[in-house]
Design a protein around this motif. Structure first.
Motif, PDB file in Angstrom:
ATOM      1  N   GLU A  53       7.429  -0.411  -7.048  1.00  0.00           N
ATOM      2  CA  GLU A  53       7.921  -1.150  -8.081  1.00  0.00           C
ATOM      3  C   GLU A  53       9.024  -1.976  -7.615  1.00  0.00           C
ATOM      4  O   GLU A  53       9.773  -2.792  -8.177  1.00  0.00           O
ATOM      5  N   GLN A  72      -0.920  -2.308  -6.994  1.00  0.00           N
ATOM      6  CA  GLN A  72      -0.642  -2.394  -8.442  1.00  0.00           C
ATOM      7  C   GLN A  72      -2.094  -3.309  -8.851  1.00  0.00           C
ATOM      8  O   GLN A  72      -1.892  -4.221  -9.294  1.00  0.00           O
ATOM      9  N   LYS A  77      -5.141   1.823 -10.441  1.00  0.00           N
ATOM     10  CA  LYS A  77      -4.242   1.839 -11.588  1.00  0.00           C
ATOM     11  C   LYS A  77      -5.132   2.930 -12.597  1.00  0.00           C
ATOM     12  O   LYS A  77      -4.646   2.599 -14.038  1.00  0.00           O
ATOM     13  N   VAL A  94      -0.189   3.303 -10.420  1.00  0.00           N
ATOM     14  CA  VAL A  94       0.262   3.487 -11.957  1.00  0.00           C
ATOM     15  C   VAL A  94       1.586   3.666 -12.065  1.00  0.00           C
ATOM     16  O   VAL A  94       2.142   4.263 -11.142  1.00  0.00           O
ATOM     17  N   ARG A  98       4.196   4.589 -17.587  1.00  0.00           N
ATOM     18  CA  ARG A  98       2.904   4.543 -18.296  1.00  0.00           C
ATOM     19  C   ARG A  98       2.262   5.905 -18.272  1.00  0.00           C
ATOM     20  O   ARG A  98       1.630   6.415 -19.335  1.00  0.00           O
ATOM     21  N   SER A 101       4.002   8.256 -20.667  1.00  0.00           N
ATOM     22  CA  SER A 101       3.636   8.067 -21.977  1.00  0.00           C
ATOM     23  C   SER A 101       2.259   8.475 -22.314  1.00  0.00           C
ATOM     24  O   SER A 101       2.179   9.142 -23.369  1.00  0.00           O
ATOM     25  N   LYS A 102       1.329   8.177 -21.457  1.00  0.00           N
ATOM     26  CA  LYS A 102      -0.071   8.488 -21.658  1.00  0.00           C
ATOM     27  C   LYS A 102      -0.357   9.956 -21.616  1.00  0.00           C
ATOM     28  O   LYS A 102      -1.252  10.607 -22.759  1.00  0.00           O
ATOM     29  N   THR A 120       6.199   3.523  -9.084  1.00  0.00           N
ATOM     30  CA  THR A 120       4.649   3.735  -9.134  1.00  0.00           C
ATOM     31  C   THR A 120       4.508   5.229  -8.645  1.00  0.00           C
ATOM     32  O   THR A 120       5.334   5.724  -8.174  1.00  0.00           O
TER      33      THR A 120
END
Length: 313
Positions: A53, A72, A77, A94, A98, A101-102, A120
């Protein structure tokens, strides 16, 4: 300008995206979509650099001469969650927010303490990202990675030397990571996530441009009055603050008044100004306390003469 090597696109003179939003460009840049294309990248440049990132990265104004690779892409991902066992496999590209949250929405906890880390999975694993609420290595049980010769490796947790802000995996290219998470109530997990984010917003300059903590928290080799005993890991921010570095500036780079271990930048700042300021802070802390701070932010540069000793070649 771009060229192609068996469907692998190589972009020349490409910008390198970091959270500082300053610094030089990559001579060559690629986004492989598979292990096979990653191997092609290694064949082009065995010394390639992997860009996550860019949240923990400063690129010198001189730019980066090695091939820069971003994972990415769709091939890196994917997220797979086993609802029965709590095993979660995430690709290196990934974004950590994210995945958090998942997994929370799926009823699995363990990663919520890493809220607010813009990394990441590959980058977070390499540096064993963490903070007040734990580190990512606490939950990793397996890593799939490629070495610089293009060979794949499957490392178990016992094979990985996770420690404070390190994993011993820097010589490898992370492809995917497997986590063991624990069942939990999504509502409770979301409350814990919110608590972690609130703490970060209150204690760190989240709205400013920075690369997070500039220096690692050091372990004292000798006792320091009102700081700690030999063997204690102490806050780098506290040492920087007590060495009266808050408010120090070099050009468009400043030591944050909110958290002394954050160096923030203006839109017209130069990477060299950040590097010079980091060097000044390191020297002042060394002169004041006899503690030699080590970089947490990663620095890329083609210049062999930089004054800072921890540039990642």
């Amino acid at each position: 300008m771009s060229t192609s090597t068996e469907q692998l696109e190589i972009i020349t003179n490409a910008p390198i995206s970091t959270w500082y939003r300053i610094g030089g460009r990559a001579d060559r840049f690629a986004q492989p979509g598979s292990n096979e294309q990653l191997l092609q990248c290694l064949e082009l440049d065995p010394d390639l650099k992997v860009l996550g990132e860019g949240a923990n990265l400063l690129v010198d104004d001189s730019g980066e001469p090695n091939l820069v690779v971003s994972l990415q892409t769709d091939g890196f991902k994917a997220i797979e969650i086993d609802q029965t066992t709590g095993l979660v496999c995430a690709g290196a590209g990934v974004p950590l927010p994210r995945l958090i949250s998942k997994t929370i929405n799926s009823g699995f906890g363990g990663l919520q303490g890493l809220a607010g880390f813009p990394a990441t999975i590959g980058g977070a694993c390499i540096m064993n990202a963490g903070g007040r609420y734990g580190s990512i290595g606490d939950h990793i049980i397996q890593v799939h990675a490629m070495d610089r010769a293009g060979r794949m490796h499957e490392l178990k947790r016992s094979d990985i030397d996770f420690d404070y802000r390190q994993s011993g995996l820097n010589h490898l290219l992370i492809c995917s990571v497997v986590f063991q998470l624990t069942p939990g109530d999504p509502l409770v997990l979301k409350e814990e996530l919110t608590e972690c984010m609130h703490y970060k917003k209150q204690s760190q300059p989240m709205s400013e441009k920075s690369a997070g903590c500039a220096f690692k928290n050091p372990t004292l080799t000798d006792p320091i009055d009102s700081i700690g005993q030999a063997g204690d890991r102490v806050s780098a921010g506290m040492l920087i603050d007590r060495a009266q570095c808050k408010g120090m500036t070099v050009g468009g780079a400043s030591v944050s008044p909110i958290h002394a271990n954050f160096i923030t930048t203006t839109s017209d700042a130069k990477a060299r100004e950040v590097i010079e300021l980091m060097d000044q802070v390191r020297i002042r802390v060394l002169d004041t306390f006899g503690v030699d701070l080590k970089n947490e932010v990663v620095i890329w540069s083609r210049d062999e003469t930089l004054p800072i000793s921890e540039v990642t070649r």
